[in-house]
Structures are given as C-alpha cells and as structure tokens.
Design a protein around this motif. Structure first.
Motif, short mmCIF file in Angstrom:
data_model
loop_
_atom_site.label_atom_id
_atom_site.label_comp_id
_atom_site.label_asym_id
_atom_site.label_seq_id
_atom_site.Cartn_x
_atom_site.Cartn_y
_atom_site.Cartn_z
N UNK A 1 11.16 11.29 -8.99
CA UNK A 1 11.78 10.01 -9.33
C UNK A 1 12.82 9.57 -8.29
N UNK A 2 13.67 10.48 -7.85
CA UNK A 2 14.73 10.10 -6.91
C UNK A 2 14.15 9.65 -5.58
N UNK A 3 13.20 10.40 -5.02
CA UNK A 3 12.63 10.02 -3.73
C UNK A 3 11.86 8.71 -3.83
N UNK A 4 11.18 8.49 -4.97
CA UNK A 4 10.45 7.24 -5.16
C UNK A 4 11.42 6.07 -5.26
N UNK A 5 12.51 6.29 -5.98
CA UNK A 5 13.55 5.26 -6.11
C UNK A 5 14.10 4.87 -4.76
N UNK A 6 14.42 5.86 -3.93
CA UNK A 6 14.98 5.58 -2.61
C UNK A 6 13.99 4.81 -1.75
N UNK A 7 12.71 5.18 -1.82
CA UNK A 7 11.70 4.51 -1.01
C UNK A 7 11.58 3.03 -1.41
N UNK A 8 11.51 2.77 -2.71
CA UNK A 8 11.37 1.40 -3.18
C UNK A 8 12.61 0.59 -2.82
N UNK A 9 13.78 1.19 -2.92
CA UNK A 9 15.02 0.49 -2.54
C UNK A 9 14.99 0.11 -1.06
N UNK B 1 0.83 -1.20 0.00
CA UNK B 1 0.00 0.00 0.00
C UNK B 1 0.87 1.26 0.00
N UNK B 2 1.90 1.28 0.82
CA UNK B 2 2.77 2.46 0.90
C UNK B 2 3.44 2.75 -0.43
N UNK B 3 3.90 1.69 -1.09
CA UNK B 3 4.54 1.87 -2.40
C UNK B 3 3.51 2.33 -3.43
N UNK B 4 2.32 1.74 -3.39
CA UNK B 4 1.27 2.13 -4.34
C UNK B 4 0.90 3.60 -4.19
N UNK B 5 0.79 4.06 -2.96
CA UNK B 5 0.47 5.47 -2.72
C UNK B 5 1.53 6.38 -3.32
N UNK B 6 2.80 5.99 -3.16
CA UNK B 6 3.90 6.79 -3.72
C UNK B 6 3.87 6.78 -5.24
N UNK B 7 3.63 5.61 -5.82
CA UNK B 7 3.61 5.50 -7.27
C UNK B 7 2.41 6.25 -7.86
N UNK B 8 1.30 6.27 -7.12
CA UNK B 8 0.15 7.06 -7.56
C UNK B 8 0.48 8.55 -7.54
N UNK B 9 1.14 9.00 -6.47
CA UNK B 9 1.59 10.39 -6.41
C UNK B 9 2.56 10.70 -7.55
N UNK C 1 2.69 11.20 -17.84
CA UNK C 1 2.06 11.84 -16.68
C UNK C 1 2.93 11.74 -15.43
N UNK C 2 4.14 11.21 -15.57
CA UNK C 2 5.03 11.03 -14.42
C UNK C 2 5.58 12.39 -13.97
N UNK C 3 5.52 12.62 -12.65
CA UNK C 3 6.13 13.80 -12.04
C UNK C 3 7.62 13.50 -11.89
N UNK C 4 8.39 13.96 -12.84
CA UNK C 4 9.80 13.59 -12.92
C UNK C 4 10.58 14.01 -11.68
N UNK C 5 10.19 15.10 -11.05
CA UNK C 5 10.92 15.58 -9.87
C UNK C 5 10.80 14.62 -8.68
#
Length: 499
Positions: free
Chosen positions: A252-260, A27-35, A246-250
């Motif tokens: 990407x880094x924080x999403x990458x870190x969270x998934x890692x 759920x946490x990852x899905x919320x981030x990917x939706x954002x 539709x990706x918010x490119x800014x």
C-alpha cells in the motif's frame, strides 16, 4: 466474507482537478494496481478521447489478473467505444435522482429507465459484463431506484452499484440504504465520495449492511474532496472487522507514493495509513512507549503496509528515543553528553525547528568535540541572473583539499548553483538530488527560507537542511551539508571494513 475491490484511480481519480495522465502513465499505474491485487480496474472512460482509448487498450493488452472495466453512460456510443478497447466489463452509469433527470438530462424517469435497460441488454449481447450503477442514488426516490436496478438485473446486469455522488450519506444512513438494496439479490457495490469526510466510514457501513464490493481510489484522490481511500478501507476491514480482500496490504505505501508522484497530488503528512507522519513520533511519552511496546501508540505496525516508523527530534522528544536515534547514527554518548544533546534539541524545538538527522549529528559532534573536517567546502559562489540573461553560477570549492572552480547554467539561479556544484563533484562522487523542498518560515520579503533536500549516493539517501534569508545560499549550504554527510558516512564505513 471477502470484499471485492474496484479501483477507480484511473477514472474517478483522474478527475481530480489538474490531473491528466498519458497512456503510458495509465499503464504504469494499472500494472502497479494489478500487482497490488485489485479485483477490478476501472481503466477510464473510453468515449472520452482517442488518447483515453489508447491508454485503455495498452492496459487490456497486458493480460492482467484484474478485470478491466470502462466507465460508460447509458448511451450505445459509449458502449461501442468500450468494446473497441477490448475491456472485460462496463461500469454503466445512469442518473436516478429527479435533480439530475430534470436539470441535467431533461428526461423523464421512464425515458431514463428505458435507456438503462436498452444499454444493459446491448452491452450484454456484445459480450460485456455489466455493473449497473445509479448516479446520485442517495438523493433518489427509493422505489424508482429499486425499479431501475431490478429491471437492469432482469436485462442481464451481473452487479449493481449505488453511488453517493456528492457524499450525502452518514454511516447510519449508509447502513440502512445499502441494506435495503442488498435485498435485490445481485452483488452490490458501494461507491462513496468524500465531500463531508465520511467516504471511508460510509463505505464500511455499506459493506457491513450487505454490499460485497467497494469502489475506491489510491490516496482517496478524485474530483472535489475525492473518493473513499482504498488503503484506509482495506486496512480498516482487515484490522477492525477481520474482513479480507485480495489486496496485498504490504504494497500500500509504495503504491501510494507512486500514484502521488505520477499524478502530482501529494499527501498531507497526517494522512492515515500512508502519510509520512502516520508512524512518526515526537512526544517523549509516546516515543518511549513505542520503543518499549509498539502497540502502546500504534494500532498497526508500519511494516504491515510497507511503511516505516520514525522518531522526529523536537521539543517533545524524550531521552529514550533520542538515545536510540543516536545509536542508529553510530554515535555512542554517556549520560552527561546525552543530557546536553537533549537540552540543545529542546532549545531548537522551542524556536520552532524540527531537528533533522544532519542537525542532530552536528549537535552531537559539537558536544562530543568530534567535528570532522569537511570533505567539500564552499569558498565562493557568484550568481548572474536577470531579465533576458540565462541564470549562471560559478562556484569555488575545496574538494578533499584541492581547489575546484566550475560554472553552470540553469532555469533559475538556484538550479544554476546546484548544476555548478554537481559539475565540480563529477570526478569525485556521483551525487543525485532526489527531492528539493523550500518553505518561507515567516512572512514578508525578509522571511527566513528553510530548504530541505534529499541526496542519493549509491544506495544511501540522506536529508539535509539549511535556514537562511537567502534562498540561493540556503540551497547551496543544504546541498553541501548533505554531500559532506554522505561522504563522511561512506568513509566511516570504509574504515570499519578495513579494520
């Protein structure tokens, strides 16, 4: 042209060996990917387990902007499981290569085609949008593949997807392959695996050929060598092809870190776009160029993807970048002092050492003759550890001139020592250990141990390092070095405010 993005981090990405997410983590990852702005989130495969269904239900209950999808085989039970999770769509996957039909399914082409059509109709009749996907399509007979897609479209499939399941495409072949399938008229998706390191290149070629949707995962995670990396595809589309998503490119880094963090699959430093070295510079010529004009050695700005630029101190550093870093650390030096610091940094680099901010400050202070008194100083540390003995540490510190004696237990001797030190500082400063990393620099039991840590005090984070033959002493000294640096910088700021 605008490309749609189906993020399959929670399905294909979770098939990475060693990765298993709880429903709450999904759920946490899905919320981030939706954002982040993904158009479609493949939340999992509902038939897998009750825990998987619980995770998908948590996601569908959030009312996210993205379309929520479940993977499903061409089996009615899979579709029923997806329906029980209230998803918007199914990624209905049917093998189409003779290799899979003969050795995995042991079915004929006609039997598989009949299954695909039946399950497409069943899903559509139950209100699901169907993206019909051909597994191992790139090793399939093209005439049969086109027939499966054509009859699937006639049965109600709204989108089709051709999967390069074992990464056999090349960019040239990908362009031809997806170009031919785009003639079928339905929206077409590319789904590429990275077995030969070509997943991103093949995805871009397929999109150029007429596909309108790409399947990708954050950081390119997935089984074997992984999938096409979402961040690489999206930034390449924007920067190299002037194609939007539709990706918010800014983000990407924080999403990458969270998934890692949540998957435990950490990135190699030189990973494109989101790796820690993606915008790091050490070479003197490169660093000097970047300082004068970032575009000289950076194709995009780090801010574009929410990253940051940094200069690494080492044997390749130039005086321009060195002076800038010293200025950022609040250390003003004249030309003679700069050259002496420069010489010492180069010497450490020749010994194979990367110079951290702590090292640089220590070198600069020595050159400037401004060695500040330590706020916290280690006087003694004693460790008791062994078979059937709970690791225990006692430390004697001098904290702001006062002697403090404290003990602690931990899961190991290093943990016990750090616990004891933190207890010693409880009444003085709230220091949090953010990261701990240890490397053996050389081989053998007498190897030098390099400990790098990150500490937080309030909103300030600092890294510190110590290299010793003893992992316990290296860890203790790195921790105390970071503590002193944090407290010293805070005291300096307080003095500036008073002035």
């Amino acid at each position: 042209m605008q490309v749609r993005v189906l993020d399959t981090t929670l399905r294909d990405g979770e098939q990475t060996p060693g990765v298993s997410l709880t429903p709450e983590e999904k759920l946490r990852i899905a919320l981030k990917i939706d954002d982040l702005g993904a158009d479609i989130i493949e939340a999992g495969s509902a038939i897998t387990s009750e825990g998987e269904r619980e995770g998908i239900r948590k996601i569908t209950s959030e009312g996210l902007n993205a379309e929520i999808c479940s993977f499903a085989r061409a089996v009615r039970d899979d579709i029923d499981a997806a329906l029980s999770c209230d998803v918007d769509s199914v990624h209905l996957v049917v093998p189409t290569s003779d290799l899979h039909l003969e050795h995995k399914l042991r079915k004929t082409r006609e039997e598989v085609l009949e299954q695909a059509v039946d399950c497409t109709e069943y899903a559509v009749d139950h209100g699901l949008l169907v993206e019909l996907s051909a597994e191992d399509s790139t090793r399939s007979d093209m005439e049969f593949l086109r027939r499966v897609f054509s009859e699937g479209i006639a049965a109600g499939a709204e989108r089709i997807c051709a999967c390069d399941t074992v990464g056999m495409l090349t960019p040239e072949r990908s362009y031809e392959f997806y170009g031919e399938l785009s003639e079928l008229g339905a929206p077409l998706s590319v789904h590429c695996h990275n077995d030969f390191g070509l997943a991103v290149a093949n995805s871009l070629a397929g999109l150029r050929a007429g596909a309108s949707e790409v399947h990708a995962t954050i950081n390119g995670i997935g089984e074997r060598a992984g999938n096409a990396a979402l961040e690489e595809v999206v930034v390449a589309l924007k920067s190299l092809y002037d194609v939007d998503t539709n990706i918010n490119i800014e983000m990407l880094y924080e999403t990458s870190r969270m998934v890692a963090r949540m998957t435990g699959v950490y990135l190699q430093p030189n990973k494109a776009i989101v790796g820690e070295n993606a915008f790091a510079h050490e070479s003197g010529i490169h660093a000097d160029g970047v300082l004068k004009k970032a575009e000289t050695y950076e194709p995009i700005t780090p801010e574009m993807v929410g990253h940051r630029r940094r200069f690494v101190m080492g044997k390749h550093i130039g005086t321009h970048a060195l002076r800038q870093r010293l200025d950022e650390l609040g250390m003003k030096v004249d030309e003679d002092k700069l050259m002496e610091i420069f010489r010492r940094v180069k010497a450490l680099g020749d010994m194979g050492k990367c110079v951290t901010d702590v090292d640089l400050q220590a070198i600069a202070e020595d050159v400037l003759g401004v060695m500040e008194d330590k706020v916290v100083d280690l006087e003694e540390v004693t460790i008791v550890s062994g078979n059937r003995v709970t690791p225990t540490a006692s430390v004697k510190l001098k904290v702001d001139g006062n002697e403090v004696l404290e003990a602690g237990i931990g899961v190991g001797p290093v943990d016990a020592a750090i616990v004891a030190i933190k207890k010693s500082l409880e009444d003085f400063a709230d220091i949090t250990l953010e990261e701990y990393h240890v490397d053996a620099i050389t081989g053998g039991t007498d190897a030098l141990i390099d400990v790098v840590i990150k500490l937080r005090h309030g909103d300030r984070i600092i890294s510190a390092r110590s290299t010793q033959p003893d992992i316990i002493m290296a860890s203790v000294e790195a921790f105390l070095s970071g503590v002193n640096r944090l407290l010293a910088s805070e005291a300096s700021e307080d003095q500036q405010v008073v002035r």
